[in-house]
Design an enzyme around this catalytic site. Structure first.
Site, PDB file in Angstrom:
ATOM      1  N   ARG A 138       0.878  -1.178   0.000  1.00  0.00           N
ATOM      2  CA  ARG A 138       0.000   0.000   0.000  1.00  0.00           C
ATOM      3  C   ARG A 138       0.911   1.222   0.000  1.00  0.00           C
ATOM      4  O   ARG A 138       1.646   1.452   0.968  1.00  0.00           O
ATOM      5  CB  ARG A 138      -0.902   0.008   1.233  1.00  0.00           C
ATOM      6  CG  ARG A 138      -1.572   1.349   1.426  1.00  0.00           C
ATOM      7  CD  ARG A 138      -2.681   1.333   2.437  1.00  0.00           C
ATOM      8  NE  ARG A 138      -3.841   0.648   1.909  1.00  0.00           N
ATOM      9  CZ  ARG A 138      -5.073   0.724   2.441  1.00  0.00           C
ATOM     10  NH1 ARG A 138      -5.285   1.462   3.509  1.00  0.00           N
ATOM     11  NH2 ARG A 138      -6.079   0.079   1.901  1.00  0.00           N
TER      12      ARG A 138
ATOM     13  N   HIS B 269      -7.351   0.806  -6.409  1.00  0.00           N
ATOM     14  CA  HIS B 269      -7.561  -0.083  -5.253  1.00  0.00           C
ATOM     15  C   HIS B 269      -8.259  -1.350  -5.755  1.00  0.00           C
ATOM     16  O   HIS B 269      -9.420  -1.623  -5.427  1.00  0.00           O
ATOM     17  CB  HIS B 269      -8.422   0.652  -4.221  1.00  0.00           C
ATOM     18  CG  HIS B 269      -8.411   0.054  -2.851  1.00  0.00           C
ATOM     19  ND1 HIS B 269      -7.606  -1.024  -2.503  1.00  0.00           N
ATOM     20  CD2 HIS B 269      -9.111   0.370  -1.720  1.00  0.00           C
ATOM     21  CE1 HIS B 269      -7.813  -1.313  -1.232  1.00  0.00           C
ATOM     22  NE2 HIS B 269      -8.712  -0.498  -0.743  1.00  0.00           N
TER      23      HIS B 269
ATOM     24  N   GLN C 201     -10.124  -3.990  -3.463  1.00  0.00           N
ATOM     25  CA  GLN C 201     -11.405  -3.521  -2.947  1.00  0.00           C
ATOM     26  C   GLN C 201     -12.540  -3.820  -3.935  1.00  0.00           C
ATOM     27  O   GLN C 201     -13.587  -4.349  -3.554  1.00  0.00           O
ATOM     28  CB  GLN C 201     -11.326  -1.999  -2.696  1.00  0.00           C
ATOM     29  CG  GLN C 201     -12.610  -1.401  -2.185  1.00  0.00           C
ATOM     30  CD  GLN C 201     -12.940  -1.878  -0.784  1.00  0.00           C
ATOM     31  OE1 GLN C 201     -12.126  -1.756   0.116  1.00  0.00           O
ATOM     32  NE2 GLN C 201     -14.142  -2.411  -0.576  1.00  0.00           N
TER      33      GLN C 201
ATOM     34  N   ASP D 276     -17.378   6.836  -1.078  1.00  0.00           N
ATOM     35  CA  ASP D 276     -16.082   6.748  -0.392  1.00  0.00           C
ATOM     36  C   ASP D 276     -15.847   8.126   0.230  1.00  0.00           C
ATOM     37  O   ASP D 276     -16.538   9.098  -0.118  1.00  0.00           O
ATOM     38  CB  ASP D 276     -14.992   6.392  -1.434  1.00  0.00           C
ATOM     39  CG  ASP D 276     -13.612   6.211  -0.822  1.00  0.00           C
ATOM     40  OD1 ASP D 276     -13.493   6.111   0.418  1.00  0.00           O
ATOM     41  OD2 ASP D 276     -12.627   6.185  -1.600  1.00  0.00           O
TER      42      ASP D 276
ATOM     43  N   CYS E  20     -16.411   1.510   0.797  1.00  0.00           N
ATOM     44  CA  CYS E  20     -15.215   0.696   1.040  1.00  0.00           C
ATOM     45  C   CYS E  20     -14.742   0.799   2.494  1.00  0.00           C
ATOM     46  O   CYS E  20     -14.023  -0.068   2.962  1.00  0.00           O
ATOM     47  CB  CYS E  20     -14.109   1.095   0.078  1.00  0.00           C
ATOM     48  SG  CYS E  20     -13.729   2.848   0.124  1.00  0.00           S
TER      49      CYS E  20
ATOM     50  N   ARG F 100     -13.096  -8.880   1.688  1.00  0.00           N
ATOM     51  CA  ARG F 100     -11.692  -8.582   1.376  1.00  0.00           C
ATOM     52  C   ARG F 100     -10.836  -9.801   1.736  1.00  0.00           C
ATOM     53  O   ARG F 100      -9.915 -10.175   1.003  1.00  0.00           O
ATOM     54  CB  ARG F 100     -11.214  -7.359   2.190  1.00  0.00           C
ATOM     55  CG  ARG F 100     -11.919  -6.051   1.854  1.00  0.00           C
ATOM     56  CD  ARG F 100     -11.529  -5.514   0.488  1.00  0.00           C
ATOM     57  NE  ARG F 100     -10.097  -5.381   0.352  1.00  0.00           N
ATOM     58  CZ  ARG F 100      -9.383  -4.346   0.821  1.00  0.00           C
ATOM     59  NH1 ARG F 100      -9.990  -3.338   1.420  1.00  0.00           N
ATOM     60  NH2 ARG F 100      -8.059  -4.295   0.653  1.00  0.00           N
TER      61      ARG F 100
HETATM   62  N1   CP Z   1     -11.204  -0.277   2.492  1.00  0.00           N
HETATM   63  C1   CP Z   1      -9.939  -0.317   2.905  1.00  0.00           C
HETATM   64  O1   CP Z   1      -9.005  -0.517   2.119  1.00  0.00           O
HETATM   65  O2   CP Z   1      -9.779  -0.118   4.234  1.00  0.00           O
HETATM   66  P1   CP Z   1      -8.399   0.158   4.985  1.00  0.00           P
HETATM   67  O3   CP Z   1      -7.897   1.490   4.482  1.00  0.00           O
HETATM   68  O4   CP Z   1      -8.734   0.195   6.446  1.00  0.00           O
HETATM   69  O5   CP Z   1      -7.441  -0.930   4.650  1.00  0.00           O
HETATM   70  N1  NVA Z   2     -10.070   6.717  -1.308  1.00  0.00           N
HETATM   71  C1  NVA Z   2      -9.699   6.244   0.013  1.00  0.00           C
HETATM   72  C2  NVA Z   2      -9.880   4.765   0.089  1.00  0.00           C
HETATM   73  C3  NVA Z   2      -9.638   4.180   1.458  1.00  0.00           C
HETATM   74  C4  NVA Z   2      -9.820   2.695   1.475  1.00  0.00           C
HETATM   75  C5  NVA Z   2      -8.264   6.619   0.278  1.00  0.00           C
HETATM   76  O1  NVA Z   2      -7.425   6.484  -0.614  1.00  0.00           O
HETATM   77  O2  NVA Z   2      -7.963   7.075   1.388  1.00  0.00           O
END
Ligand code: CP
Ligand code: NVA
Length: 306
Positions: free
Chosen positions: A99, A126, A129, A218, A258, A286
């Site tokens: 990430r 992502h 997701q 989101d 998400c 997930r």
């Molecule tokens: N939806 C998601 O990716 O959650 P986190 O940021 O908590 O991993």
């Molecule tokens: N768009 C959000 C998604 C979190 C899972 C972010 O990037 O923070």
């Protein structure tokens, strides 16, 4: 040859449904351990709850061992070059899950790694997701050709992955976003030119929500955008999923997010926690879908039908 999972462009429709079937198989049998004796490095440059826990638990449940690495610990691009990290982690591990902020760094990791690299979210996309989201729609028996998905809010990383998903399964994807918050131009063009789905951007949340099968949102302020809070709060006013918007959707429409959610910003608490919400199933899935990805990319076949 190693195969990465950087975006949904890395899989075909056939592979998508194979992953869903594999996720079904793995969730129904804890005896299957296709990662026995394997280790997976998990790099987190940004915060995470669902992704971190579902990958860590998932690797463990598959019989492998997760090695979690934070930005403070390894300093991607600060303490050490991404290319060195990729080569080094490949010597110890069977896969790298990352990430990161900058998607280019993920691509660089993949270029220099000799083991599969999996995208656990970047500023661009992502994919894990959206795999889990579509798997959830299938679980709820809502998935059908031409399903109308109305995404209300920011044309961000999650939207970019929905656009990539629209090339794999036929859908009507409508993003309602304020001017200036459109998704990645190339990804949008590719989805619109692909022809598998109808993909639209509108400015009215009501137009998007009308007769939708799915209302999705989101956060308005993604990780790394905290200093834009004041402007974004103004720009996204009116782009909220609430009870009134939900009345425009199909009577049996579901609400997805998400997570993490900011109640009373992009979604009201009553809708997030209401009877149409399937956000907890989304989050649980997930785990199941990521186990399928790991089993597919690095699983031992011995005694296990993958
Ligand atoms: N939806 C998601 O990716 O959650 P986190 O940021 O908590 O991993
Ligand atoms: N768009 C959000 C998604 C979190 C899972 C972010 O990037 O923070």
């Amino acid at each position: 040859m190693k195969k990465d999972f950087i975006s949904l462009n890395d899989i075909t429709t056939k592979e998508l449904f194979e992953l869903f079937d594999l996720a079904d198989t793995l969730r129904s049998s804890s005896a299957r351990q296709p990662l026995a004796g394997k280790t997976v490095a998990l790099i987190f440059q940004k915060p995470s709850l669902r992704t971190r826990v579902s990958f860590e638990v998932g690797v463990h449940q598959l019989g492998g061992h997760p090695v979690v690495l934070s930005q403070e610990g390894i300093g991607v691009g600060t303490r050490e070059k991404a290319s060195d990290i990729a080569q080094l982690l490949s010597r110890y591990n069977n896969a790298i899950v990352a990430r990161l902020y900058d998607h280019k760094i993920l691509v660089e990791l993949a270029q220099h790694s000799t083991v599969p690299v999996i995208n656990a979210l970047t500023d661009l996309s992502h994919p894990c997701q959206i795999l889990a989201d579509v798997y959830t729609l299938r679980q709820h028996k809502i998935l059908r050709d031409g399903i109308k998905i109305a995404f209300i809010g920011d044309g961000n990383n999650v939207v970019n992955s929905w656009l990539e998903m629209s090339k794999l399964i036929p859908m009507h994807f409508v993003l309602a976003a304020p001017i200036g918050y459109e998704p990645n131009t190339e990804i949008l063009k590719s989805a619109q030119n692909n022809g598998a789905s109808t993909v639209e951007i509108v400015r009215s949340p009501e137009d998007a929500a009308r007769n939708a099968d799915v209302l999705y949102t989101d956060v308005w302020i993604s990780m790394g955008q905290e200093n834009e809070r004041e402007k974004r709060m103004k720009d996204f006013a009116g782009f909220q999923i609430n009870g009134k918007l939900l009345t425009l959707a199909q009577p049996n429409a579901v609400v997805m997010h998400c997570l993490p959610a900011h109640r009373e910003e992009e979604i009201t608490a009553d809708v997030l926690e209401g009877t149409r919400s399937i956000v907890l199933d989304e989050a649980e899935n997930r785990l199941h879908i990521q186990k399928a990805i790991l089993a597919k990319l690095i699983g031992n076949n011995s005694g296990v039908i993958l």
